[in-house]
Design an enzyme around this catalytic site. Structure first.
Site, PDB file in Angstrom:
ATOM      1  N   GLU A   1       0.838  -1.206   0.000  1.00  0.00           N
ATOM      2  CA  GLU A   1       0.000   0.000   0.000  1.00  0.00           C
ATOM      3  C   GLU A   1       0.870   1.253   0.000  1.00  0.00           C
ATOM      4  OE1 GLU A   1      -2.239  -1.557   3.376  1.00  0.00           O
ATOM      5  OE2 GLU A   1      -4.046  -1.197   2.204  1.00  0.00           O
TER       6      GLU A   1
ATOM      7  N   GLU B   1      -3.810  -9.465   4.186  1.00  0.00           N
ATOM      8  CA  GLU B   1      -4.570  -9.089   5.391  1.00  0.00           C
ATOM      9  C   GLU B   1      -5.752 -10.014   5.649  1.00  0.00           C
ATOM     10  OE1 GLU B   1      -3.403  -7.091   3.117  1.00  0.00           O
ATOM     11  OE2 GLU B   1      -2.687  -5.217   3.947  1.00  0.00           O
TER      12      GLU B   1
HETATM   13  N1  T1G Z   1       4.395  -7.512  11.591  1.00  0.00           N
HETATM   14  C1  T1G Z   1       5.157  -7.906  12.640  1.00  0.00           C
HETATM   15  N2  T1G Z   1       6.017  -8.937  12.599  1.00  0.00           N
HETATM   16  C2  T1G Z   1       6.093  -9.611  11.442  1.00  0.00           C
HETATM   17  C3  T1G Z   1       5.331  -9.267  10.300  1.00  0.00           C
HETATM   18  C4  T1G Z   1       4.456  -8.157  10.417  1.00  0.00           C
HETATM   19  N3  T1G Z   1       3.720  -7.739   9.386  1.00  0.00           N
HETATM   20  N4  T1G Z   1       5.637 -10.153   9.307  1.00  0.00           N
HETATM   21  C5  T1G Z   1       6.546 -10.989   9.810  1.00  0.00           C
HETATM   22  N5  T1G Z   1       6.829 -10.677  11.086  1.00  0.00           N
HETATM   23  C6  T1G Z   1       7.798 -11.333  11.961  1.00  0.00           C
HETATM   24  C7  T1G Z   1       7.397 -12.755  12.286  1.00  0.00           C
HETATM   25  O1  T1G Z   1       6.501 -12.769  13.395  1.00  0.00           O
HETATM   26  C8  T1G Z   1       8.736 -13.366  12.623  1.00  0.00           C
HETATM   27  O2  T1G Z   1       9.085 -12.865  13.896  1.00  0.00           O
HETATM   28  C9  T1G Z   1       9.702 -12.674  11.652  1.00  0.00           C
HETATM   29  O3  T1G Z   1       9.025 -11.468  11.229  1.00  0.00           O
HETATM   30  C10 T1G Z   1      10.002 -13.491  10.433  1.00  0.00           C
HETATM   31  O4  T1G Z   1       8.735 -13.861   9.913  1.00  0.00           O
HETATM   32  C11 T1G Z   1      -2.830  -1.597   7.036  1.00  0.00           C
HETATM   33  C12 T1G Z   1      -3.180  -3.798   8.392  1.00  0.00           C
HETATM   34  C13 T1G Z   1       6.873 -11.321   5.435  1.00  0.00           C
HETATM   35  C14 T1G Z   1       6.527 -13.370   4.016  1.00  0.00           C
HETATM   36  O5  T1G Z   1       0.371 -10.336   6.843  1.00  0.00           O
HETATM   37  O6  T1G Z   1       3.821 -13.324   5.521  1.00  0.00           O
HETATM   38  O7  T1G Z   1      -0.313  -4.520   6.605  1.00  0.00           O
HETATM   39  O8  T1G Z   1       9.083 -15.029  15.137  1.00  0.00           O
HETATM   40  O9  T1G Z   1       9.151 -16.339  10.074  1.00  0.00           O
HETATM   41  O10 T1G Z   1       9.163 -16.981   6.477  1.00  0.00           O
HETATM   42  O11 T1G Z   1      -3.337  -2.955   5.212  1.00  0.00           O
HETATM   43  O12 T1G Z   1       6.470 -13.073   7.712  1.00  0.00           O
HETATM   44  O13 T1G Z   1      11.226 -14.116  14.189  1.00  0.00           O
HETATM   45  O14 T1G Z   1      10.093 -12.977  16.154  1.00  0.00           O
HETATM   46  O15 T1G Z   1       7.256 -15.406   8.644  1.00  0.00           O
HETATM   47  O16 T1G Z   1      10.772 -15.096   5.803  1.00  0.00           O
HETATM   48  C15 T1G Z   1       0.056  -7.637   6.490  1.00  0.00           C
HETATM   49  C16 T1G Z   1       2.914 -11.361   7.304  1.00  0.00           C
HETATM   50  C17 T1G Z   1       0.130  -7.033   7.855  1.00  0.00           C
HETATM   51  C18 T1G Z   1       2.646 -10.353   6.190  1.00  0.00           C
HETATM   52  C19 T1G Z   1       8.335 -13.301   5.742  1.00  0.00           C
HETATM   53  N6  T1G Z   1       1.266  -8.369   6.250  1.00  0.00           N
HETATM   54  N7  T1G Z   1       4.262 -11.878   7.223  1.00  0.00           N
HETATM   55  O17 T1G Z   1       8.288 -14.734   5.856  1.00  0.00           O
HETATM   56  O18 T1G Z   1       9.683 -15.055   7.967  1.00  0.00           O
HETATM   57  S1  T1G Z   1      -1.371  -6.197   8.215  1.00  0.00           S
HETATM   58  C20 T1G Z   1       1.325  -9.701   6.470  1.00  0.00           C
HETATM   59  C21 T1G Z   1       4.574 -12.878   6.333  1.00  0.00           C
HETATM   60  C22 T1G Z   1      -1.306  -4.828   7.199  1.00  0.00           C
HETATM   61  C23 T1G Z   1      -2.427  -2.818   6.279  1.00  0.00           C
HETATM   62  C24 T1G Z   1      -2.586  -4.072   7.078  1.00  0.00           C
HETATM   63  C25 T1G Z   1       5.964 -13.385   6.445  1.00  0.00           C
HETATM   64  C26 T1G Z   1       6.913 -12.829   5.390  1.00  0.00           C
HETATM   65  P1  T1G Z   1       9.941 -13.798  14.919  1.00  0.00           P
HETATM   66  P2  T1G Z   1       8.633 -15.266   9.167  1.00  0.00           P
HETATM   67  P3  T1G Z   1       9.531 -15.539   6.472  1.00  0.00           P
END
Ligand code: T1G
Length: 697
Positions: free
Chosen positions: A105, A125
């Protein structure tokens, strides 16, 4: 701040530096707006590039901030993106490896986007029970078109950047750049520095030949696939606003829906699961950088249903397996079953013949333990009898090379006792697969008292490689899942004694969201399995109270589907569970013999007694250190026992009900003379949290 600002020629470069994935937390958001402001006020700056350091452009909003004031602290993501879009100088996004959620975004608020090939692009999301809340539902359709955008938003699926860049008419990416994407973006920015007006995604129009018809089609298909989850259908409504309303009005629709979804229990459950799944791979006293052993070759002992299924997991991951049996005919049968399973997948189009051949080429078999002398890991999957395990592990101890990991798939026996059959208890671990082993996601990794830390780290990493959800359990009867299901089943039996029918109990928990209630499950798995375990267990604990109804059923030979009669009647060859007059009569006589006058029991009481039984036993398991955290209990039940995903697991569900209310319900159950009052004494951890108004998470 979690963003840096540097000048490269006439271009200001803002780099997000919030590891691990540049989550758009408050400090990162401030870094962006400060950088944009500095660039506006510096006459030498002609353009701006935004990029992410490390392994992501940005993984989106920082999910950890959700539910806290930080998520909305100024500048919130909407105002950050508005500031980027309103910049008087062109802002170019330099995108690499991951651009997701709010990260995408943010990029859509930029005037141009330069992307590296192979970048993972998603608005996931919806998997958190939400929808893109910073303009994604309004901007993505404007650059990718209604259908592609809606598919990505409603599914949360990830696409590769080069695939999207190849779509005809797309305006998401202005350039796909190999090599240094930041350098490419700086060059691009320099070229467009004087180009006006600045292209803003919000000024584009979404065109579609028959949008209303398509949206109706989308509502029908998405609605049918998202039972129990409100977010996917809401995605359709938000995206519909991108074509039916002016941009700002569409943004308002998105905002209202986003705020409402954030408060739903489903979203809370899905956000809980996101972190619970990642937390499960962390073992408190095993450092993340613990060296792991190389697992290049695996041995499986036992070519039965479990052994064959276990072997398939490794073949699917490209790891050679040698499967051992004691008799040739058992071995032949086992190998034939593995081949049949793969051929069935080929028939369904889920596997190519070539892949089948590749996998079977990795499978060898033997009757001789000596052929296992150079495997790196052996998994024993033989009959659940401690004497048989003793023979197997003594033989393995003799044959296997030093450093080989010796694992047992036991579901009920003591891993420490098994380890003691060897001279290398530090190399012994439990790997409890769930049937069918090549399908079920859950793998309980049972840590013996002497299991070495690197053995645990190795098995956890290997479990991820074979696409399992691994949860570490200590040694106790039933580990985590089966120990808890034991109490769930006991409550189900008591409910029959008190007047409920099998179909009423099943329907109540299936309405709650379980795929299958306890009695249909018993008929499927075979009621005689529980009968065998109860006989053994209640010899050890004769004073344990339980309903004899399941024993009476087995004494009638009603083992379930395999005998075309169990708690339900079955037409041979069919799976439909038909309420059984025989069972109804058996229960009536049983209640009379107990002197229990049957009573009407509400669905609510049924669900609470079954689910809170899981919660109370789960709390004891955490307290005893068998599980290291409550979210591990949830992962076991979500990945291995069909607990409804939209409830987030038993402990998460208890949190949403309020632990005070859970304890109050338990106190009511304890007053029931036909129940086991001693069981309903709240686990001290649960009582403490309830007293303090806290939650498990
Ligand atoms: N926020 C906080 N921590 C996150 C995070 C996030 N968005 N994404 C990953 N982490 C942390 C995860 O908990 C782990 O932490 C570490 O990063 C490595 O993650 C307004 C409201 C990006 C593809 O849903 O899909 O944006 O356990 O083991 O396999 O519209 O993480 O090491 O302490 O998964 O390399 C939308 C979610 C948010 C993406 C990387 N975004 N993340 O995969 O590593 S809502 C998501 C993933 C939003 C807006 C809305 C995957 C990854 P720790 P990992 P990975």
């Amino acid at each position: 701040m979690s963003a840096t600002y540097e000048i490269r020629g006439p271009v200001a470069v803002i780099t997000l530096t919030n590891p691990p994935v540049n989550g758009l937390g408050l400090s990162t958001r401030k870094g962006i707006t400060d950088g944009i402001e500095r660039a506006q006020n510096d006459a030498a700056v002609k353009a701006v590039v935004i990029t992410g350091a490390g392994k992501a452009f940005s993984g989106g909003a920082d999910i950890r901030e959700f539910g806290s004031p930080l998520a909305y602290a100024s500048p919130d993501l909407l105002s950050v993106i508005a500031a980027v879009e309103a910049s008087s100088k062109p802002v170019v996004a330099a995108i690499q490896s991951v651009v997701m959620g709010g990260g995408l975004e943010l990029a859509l608020g930029c005037h141009y986007r330069v992307v590296a090939p192979g970048t993972q692009v998603a608005l996931p999301e919806v998997k958190l029970g939400l929808l893109p809340g910073a303009g994604g539902t309004q901007r993505l359709p404007r650059v990718l078109g209604l259908e592609t955008a809606l598919n990505l938003i409603a599914s949360g699926d990830t696409a590769k950047s080069e695939q999207l860049a190849a779509l005809p008419g797309q305006k998401l990416f202005d350039q796909v750049a190999d090599g240094d994407v930041v350098a490419a973006a700086i060059a691009f920015a320099t070229n467009v520095a004087d180009r006006r007006p600045l292209p803003r995604v919000r000024d584009l129009k979404v065109v579609h030949t028959d949008a209303e018809a398509y949206l109706q089609f989308a509502r029908n298909t998405v609605g049918a696939m998202s039972k129990n989850f409100p977010a996917p259908l809401q995605c359709v409504e938000a995206v519909a606003a991108s074509i039916n309303k002016p941009f700002d009005a569409g943004m308002q629709v998105e905002r209202e829906i986003f705020s409402a979804l954030m408060l739903t229990p489903e979203s809370r459950a899905q956000r809980h699961m996101f972190f619970a799944e990642r937390a499960a791979s962390k073992i408190p006293d095993v450092p993340a950088d613990t060296p792991v052993r190389t697992i290049a070759k695996v041995g499986v002992i036992g070519a039965g249903t479990m052994g064959g299924g276990i072997a398939m997991n490794f073949l699917n991951a490209g790891i050679p397996v040698t499967i051992l049996e004691t008799k040739q005919d058992a071995l032949d049968r086992g190998l034939a079953t593995v081949r049949k399973n793969y051929e069935a997948q080929v028939k369904k189009g889920k596997l190519t013949q070539e892949k089948l051949d590749q996998r079977l080429a990795l499978l060898s078999s033997t009757l001789a333990y000596d052929d296992l002398k150079d495997v790196d890991l052996v998994i024993e999957a033989v009959f659940e009898d401690i004497n048989v395990k003793a023979q197997v592990f003594k033989a393995l101890d003799e044959v296997c090379k030093p450093g080989a990991i010796l694992a047992s798939n036991t579901s009920t026996l003591d891993v420490d006792k098994i380890a003691a059959f060897t001279k290398r208890p530090q190399d012994v671990v439990g790997m409890h697969f769930f049937s069918p082993a090549n399908v079920m996601k859950l793998l309980e990794v049972v840590r013996g008292a002497k299991t070495a830390k690197d053995v645990l780290a190795t098995v956890m990493q290997l479990g991820k490689k074979i696409r399992k959800t691994c949860v570490v359990s200590g040694v106790c009867d039933g580990f985590i899942g089966n120990r808890m299901i034991e109490q769930y089943s006991r409550q189900a039996g008591f409910l029959l004694d008190e007047g409920a029918s099998p179909q009423q109990v099943d329907k109540a928990v299936e309405k709650f969201g379980f795929a299958m209630g306890p009695f249909r499950m018993g008929d499927l798995a075979g009621n005689d399995i529980g009968w065998y375990i109860r006989k053994r267990r209640y010899i050890e604990q004769p004073d344990m109270r339980y309903s004899k109804s399941a024993d009476l059923l087995c004494e009638l030979g009603r083992y379930g589907q395999k005998t075309s009669a169990g708690w339900y009647d079955y037409v041979p060859g069919k799976r439909d569970a038909i309420p059984s007059p025989v069972v109804a009569e058996m229960l009536e006589k049983h209640r009379a013999a107990l002197g229990i006058a049957p009573r009407r029991i509400s669905d609510e009481e049924i669900v609470q007694r079954l689910v809170y039984a899981l919660v109370n036993e789960g709390a004891k398991i955490v307290e005893e250190g068998i599980a290291s955290k409550a979210s591990d209990i949830d992962m076991v039940y979500l990945a291995g026992y069909g607990f409804p995903l939209h409830r987030g697991g038993p402990m998460c569900y208890a949190d949403t009900q309020g632990l005070f209310n859970v304890v109050a319900a338990m106190k009511r159950f304890a007053k029931n003379p036909n129940d086991d009052a001693s069981f309903w004494v709240p686990a001290p951890l649960l009582a403490k949290l309830a007293d303090e108004g806290k939650t498990f998470s």
